[in-house]
Design an enzyme around this catalytic site. Structure first.
Site, mmCIF file in Angstrom:
data_model
loop_
_atom_site.group_PDB
_atom_site.id
_atom_site.type_symbol
_atom_site.label_atom_id
_atom_site.label_comp_id
_atom_site.label_asym_id
_atom_site.label_seq_id
_atom_site.Cartn_x
_atom_site.Cartn_y
_atom_site.Cartn_z
ATOM 1 N N ASP A 1 -14.164 -10.201 10.314
ATOM 2 C CA ASP A 1 -12.694 -10.137 10.287
ATOM 3 C C ASP A 1 -12.108 -9.567 11.576
ATOM 4 O OD1 ASP A 1 -12.336 -11.322 7.876
ATOM 5 O OD2 ASP A 1 -11.898 -9.491 6.746
ATOM 6 N N GLU B 1 0.814 -1.221 0.000
ATOM 7 C CA GLU B 1 0.000 0.000 0.000
ATOM 8 C C GLU B 1 0.846 1.269 0.000
ATOM 9 O OE1 GLU B 1 -0.352 -2.523 2.169
ATOM 10 O OE2 GLU B 1 -2.233 -3.453 1.562
ATOM 11 N N ARG C 1 -18.604 -2.344 3.854
ATOM 12 C CA ARG C 1 -18.788 -3.679 3.326
ATOM 13 C C ARG C 1 -20.245 -4.154 3.277
ATOM 14 N NH1 ARG C 1 -18.587 -8.895 6.189
ATOM 15 N NH2 ARG C 1 -18.277 -10.511 4.637
#
Lengths: 280, 317
Positions: free
Chosen positions: B121, B62, B171
């Site tokens: 997650d 990144e 999400r």
């Protein structure tokens, strides 16, 4: 293009500018700047196609990115001597309300600078972005970048190296200022870089070694590098230099990495460097 | 007006981003997309299929992606970096600060999976500090849209805006209810007129604020409901006009209280019109694994939490 003699004359003046800028600010990084004076002079006066009427996008020009931003004095000098801004502006280096910030920045609008640097390890990534844009635009010019060797300790550099080879960024020439010194001492002691040549090669780059204080060799190698562009590999020049080159008491030690000369030392240093283009 | 705020379907805000990118790919040839190995999650496959020459896969790197974006912008492109919000901000803060924000680069940092609603997650990925980090950067525009439609419109709008932008979305499937064609960078969206309390909400919390407002109205507490999608620059005028009318303000967001929209609103009110305030936000805590609605409830961000905080605030006036 300037002759080798002319380039050497310019480099001498650039070294004077470096000493005088850092002494004038009583701060800054003369060591690495002196070490890169020959290369930066060659780049701006002998190698790159660039326009002192500065355009940020660098369309149809070669573009240069300095990753080791702390050697700003050498860059500021070659930019001024190339006509990007008045040479007398060098006396504002590191002072309040100046465009010549301690580390290079775009914020004050200094012509010739395209991205801020100083926090290390970021310049190769930025250069890759510019190189990719040139490819998208079918612009055949070349992207140059300079990085320190100590800077290679930053992880982002290796991300960028992997990327450039994978994506065949072959319009990019990255030069490493391989002086073997960093703030806390020799790189071998602080954090050994190992076999740099093998490392760059194994990452998929074409690697060429170069003596960074031999003007004719710099021109020859950079020409060779340019000819190697467009062949599927990014190019790395491992340039051996001496930190502090040109001033006897500063050469080859990390002690002048980030320290300016006092008035007596300044006088001594300037006595060793010929004034060739006129001091500011 | 509140009764008109209903939904027929649920869609993820990240789908709005992906569909916005598809449109941008067709309209604006300067737009380049970069991704750090999360193409599927960011919903940009159609953009890639239609514009393979304007997509750059950077792998799991990144920091390098942010630098490359800065270089592309230097040469006149409009790069959109895409990855999760955590890896778009905390992981690369210095790269954004120096190569993008300080260097005035026209880079659009597009961040999915922000906040608790990332779900299972867990806390490693549920960034709740990103708005704070990004709004502190001089010159950075920070946008947190509320539903599919608003995210799509925001995605298209930021390509026209000159300067660095942080676009934060998420999400989960979420109600699609924001009226079309209303998005304008920096301009608050008024969704209901009321006189007893101002509720300011951003991102996913806007829908919960609508639900809470409906409950409050049943009890005669009318809500001046404001959607702040652009957290920076903040539409101070819209907030001040409303609070001058209602006399109190509640802010709801899926973010730490420290550094969030609530703090920005509190700053405006403290400087210009001090008034009682409440903040529905995460209270100095990391998240954990779970379903989005379970997590929002556990960490104090449910419609009921907004409702209760609003009632308490109105009584305090």
């Amino acid at each position: 293009m300037a002759s080798i003699k002319q380039l050497e004359k310019i480099a001498s003046q650039v070294r004077r500018d470096i000493i005088r800028q850092t002494a004038g600010a009583n701060s800054g990084h003369p060591g690495g700047s002196l070490g890169c004076a020959d290369f930066m002079t060659a780049l701006y006066f002998g190698i790159m196609k660039h326009n002192k009427k500065f355009k940020m996008t660098g369309k149809d020009e070669d573009m240069f990115f300095l990753s080791n931003g702390h050697i700003s004095p050498v860059w500021y000098s070659v930019l001024a001597r190339s006509g990007y801004y008045p040479v007398k502006e060098l006396k504002t280096f590191r002072k309040i309300n100046s465009r010549l910030q301690g580390h290079p920045a775009t914020h004050e609008g200094l012509p010739g600078i395209r991205v801020a640097s100083g926090s290390l390890g970021q310049g190769i990534s930025v250069a890759i972005g510019a190189a990719l844009a040139k490819k998208m635009d079918k612009d055949k010019r070349t992207i140059y970048a300079l990085t320190g060797d100590g800077e290679l300790q930053e992880g982002q550099v290796w991300e960028a190296m992997m990327f450039a080879a994978h994506h065949k960024v072959d319009n990019l020439i990255v030069t490493v200022d391989w002086n073997g010194q960093q703030i806390d001492g020799p790189t071998k002691k602080v954090m050994a870089l190992g076999n740099l040549e093998a490392k760059w090669k194994s990452f998929g780059w074409k690697v060429i070694k170069m003596d960074g204080h031999n003007m004719s060799e710099i021109l020859k190698v950079m020409k060779e590098a340019k000819a190697a562009c467009g062949k599927g590999k990014p190019i790395c020049i491992l340039m051996t230099t001496a930190m502090g080159r040109g001033v006897d008491f500063m050469e080859g030690t990390h002690k002048w990495h980030g320290k300016a000369t006092n008035p007596e030392q300044t006088k001594n240093a300037l006595s060793q460097l010929k004034e060739t283009l006129g001091d500011y | 007006m509140l009764s008109k705020l209903t939904y027929k379907e649920k869609k993820a805000t990240r789908d709005g981003f992906g569909d916005g990118m598809t449109q941008l790919g067709r309209r604006n040839k300067k737009v380049v997309a970069l991704c750090a190995d999360l193409v599927g999650s960011l919903k940009i496959q159609t953009f890639i299929d239609e514009n393979p020459e304007r997509f750059i896969q950077v792998g799991i790197a990144e920091a390098n992606m942010m630098g490359i974006a800065a270089g592309l912008a230097t040469a006149g492109k409009i790069p959109f970096t895409t990855t999760f919000a955590n890896f778009s901000t905390g992981r690369v803060y210095d790269q954004i600060r120096q190569s993008i924000a300080y260097s005035h680069k026209n880079v659009k940092i597009c961040a999915s999976h922000a906040g608790l609603t990332l779900g299972e997650d867990g806390a490693t990925h549920q960034i709740l500090e990103d708005v704070g980090m990004m709004k502190m950067l001089p010159g950075m525009t920070v946008i947190n849209p509320a539903d599919y439609t608003q995210t799509k419109e925001a995605t298209i709008a930021i390509a026209k805006h000159k300067g660095p932008v942080y676009l934060r979305f998420g999400r989960p499937s979420w109600p699609v209810f924001v009226p079309k064609g209303k998005f304008e960078i920096g301009k608050a969206l008024k969704l209901n007129n009321g006189k007893h309390i101002t509720i300011v909400a951003t991102g996913h919390m806007l829908w919960y604020a609508v639900e809470a407002s409906k409950e409050l109205e049943k009890e005669g507490i009318t809500v001046d409901l404001i959607n702040i999608h652009t957290i920076k620059p903040l539409d101070e005028g819209a907030i001040l006009r409303s609070v001058k009318k209602t006399g109190c303000c509640l802010v709801a967001e899926e973010h730490q209280r420290n550094g969030g929209l609530g703090e920005s609103v509190a700053g405006v009110l403290a400087r210009k019109f001090p008034a009682p305030m409440a903040m529905v936000a995460v209270d100095d805590s990391f998240g954990e694994s779970g379903k989005p609605d379970q997590l929002l409830k556990k960490y104090g961000l449910s419609p009921k939490h907004i409702y209760k905080a609003a009632r308490k605030l109105v009584k305090k006036k």
